[in-house]
Design a protein around this motif. Sequence first.
Motif, PDB file in Angstrom:
ATOM      1  N   THR A   1     -12.722  71.349 113.812  1.00 39.94           N
ATOM      2  CA  THR A   1     -14.100  71.817 113.704  1.00 39.94           C
ATOM      3  C   THR A   1     -14.957  70.712 113.088  1.00 39.94           C
TER       4      THR A   1
ATOM      5  N   VAL B   1     -10.130  75.540 127.235  1.00 39.63           N
ATOM      6  CA  VAL B   1     -11.544  75.161 127.231  1.00 39.63           C
ATOM      7  C   VAL B   1     -12.178  75.702 128.506  1.00 39.63           C
ATOM      8  N   LEU B   2     -13.233  76.477 128.361  1.00 38.39           N
ATOM      9  CA  LEU B   2     -13.939  77.036 129.514  1.00 38.39           C
ATOM     10  C   LEU B   2     -15.002  76.054 129.997  1.00 38.39           C
TER      11      LEU B   2
ATOM     12  N   LYS C   1     -17.171  80.816 132.874  1.00 37.69           N
ATOM     13  CA  LYS C   1     -15.976  81.322 132.208  1.00 37.69           C
ATOM     14  C   LYS C   1     -14.689  80.931 132.929  1.00 37.69           C
TER      15      LYS C   1
ATOM     16  N   ASP D   1     -18.073  76.377 130.212  1.00 43.20           N
ATOM     17  CA  ASP D   1     -19.276  76.372 129.379  1.00 43.20           C
ATOM     18  C   ASP D   1     -19.038  75.692 128.036  1.00 43.20           C
TER      19      ASP D   1
ATOM     20  N   GLN E   1     -16.754  76.552 125.724  1.00 44.67           N
ATOM     21  CA  GLN E   1     -16.107  77.389 124.722  1.00 44.67           C
ATOM     22  C   GLN E   1     -14.640  77.021 124.575  1.00 44.67           C
ATOM     23  N   GLN E   2     -14.161  76.938 123.334  1.00 43.79           N
ATOM     24  CA  GLN E   2     -12.767  76.624 123.043  1.00 43.79           C
ATOM     25  C   GLN E   2     -12.062  77.862 122.503  1.00 43.79           C
ATOM     26  N   ILE E   3     -10.899  78.136 123.066  1.00 42.37           N
ATOM     27  CA  ILE E   3     -10.114  79.306 122.652  1.00 42.37           C
ATOM     28  C   ILE E   3      -8.726  78.822 122.274  1.00 42.37           C
TER      29      ILE E   3
END
Length: 515
Positions: A352, A330-331, A286, A333, A335-337
Amino acid sequence: MSFHSRWLRALPATTLPYLLILSASAADSPATPFIFNDLEILGTSLELHVTTASKTDADKTHIAVLDEIERLRKLLSTYDATAQLARVNASREALPVSPELLDVLHAYERWQKTSKNAFSPNLGTLIATWKSAEKSAQLPTPDTLKKLAADTAKPLWIIDDSAQTLRRTSDATINIDSLGKGWIASHAAASARSQNPAIKGLLLNLGGDIVALGTCKLDKAEPWTITIADPQQPAENAKPLTELRLTALSVATSGGYERNYTFKDKKFSHLIDPRTGQALDLSNPKTVASATVVAPDNATANALAASLCVLGPNAGLSLLKPAGAHALIVLTDGQQIRSPGFHAFEPPATATTPKTAASQPATGTPWPKDYAVNFSLQLLPASKRANERPYLALWIEDANGKLVTTLAVWGNERKYLRDLTAWWRIAGNDAALVKSVTRATRPVGKYSFTWDGTDQAGKPVPQGKYTLNIETAFEHGGHVTKSAVLPCTTEKSTTTLAESKHFASTTIDYQPKSK
């Protein structure tokens, strides 16, 4: 990419972005902007696109950008002994300084306060501590970091705005690593456009700090296209994470996956939390791998990108709205926020894009799953000329000498790409191949590349022997072509390409992709 930005061998970068790649349009249409490339501008590369029908206006804009950058460098450089900031660093007296220098330092003060010290100009001792610890292979102790972190909140300078003077409060050197180059980029772009009102737009990419003004087309109002590199696949030719369409805005990215401190098998980002003294732990899924910020000016984009990396999405996203900014985080792992509103800058398909299973090659044994060819190319200056422009092509051929894919092609003007004679002979007559590659936007340094066993259309090729070709030409430094045979089977392999006058010895690895 491991290049460290320097202000004419001066300013070591800490949070300056290197992850943004300008996506240049094809170069044959009259509506295409004029493109200028320069090396060794503030120790990095400059790429300028100017939308105008007049080459004279384009040339004037280019000169105006360079003149403004040089004017500001003479104020803000820390290594040029004659520069204003360097003179401040050589004294403990209150010295008269320019409004520009005070503006940059006030920006540091605002962002340090706004971020509650997650963004600090006083990281020099902590950075030195982490570098020393890496050399000794011993992590810094918590007590050491805690003590040093307490010092990051202390002021490094005192400004008297009425007298327009600046005084250091300690022997620590004032530098403007985090904001300076982006601040200069915004001011140089705005100054050049105001001096040349006939132009329709310009895009300035100063070593990854990008400013987009006006339109990229003469005949219609169309925003500029910028692509963002994927921190999990950061090679120069890798598929970008997404695209942005921008005008009257700046963009910057911060992240620690390219530069880090390594202790045995554990890596820490070069980004340090000023509140704790800890470098960001890249083994934590994270941790922020990269933060890209779109903002009204580049100094704001830089400050927010660095702050988001330290604060993370939960605390960091609240800083965006008051600044009129938007972000993609971008984390580690994957994950994109995205902040609310960030999607508005992206074409719907790029935000997407679903992943599809790769098809099998029509003939031959399938390419091994997850295998890829990886290498880094260290370009060498062909001469000591300040603006020596490189032309480069990288491509893969099969055992029959047929072009499989072009990995990269760089050049200041497309018409001069014919100087890359070997590549042009095999690929230059196919306009689609020329258009499909990205233009280099970073300085001569170490660039990473990858090939995942697909052809120019993205279709998988079979196992077998392939040839990697590297061709370089400098404006005043001659021409080099070298090749390496790659046995791409189910076994790992390593190939070495000998040094040339344009690039250092290159190790080419064929192995499973890193997880």
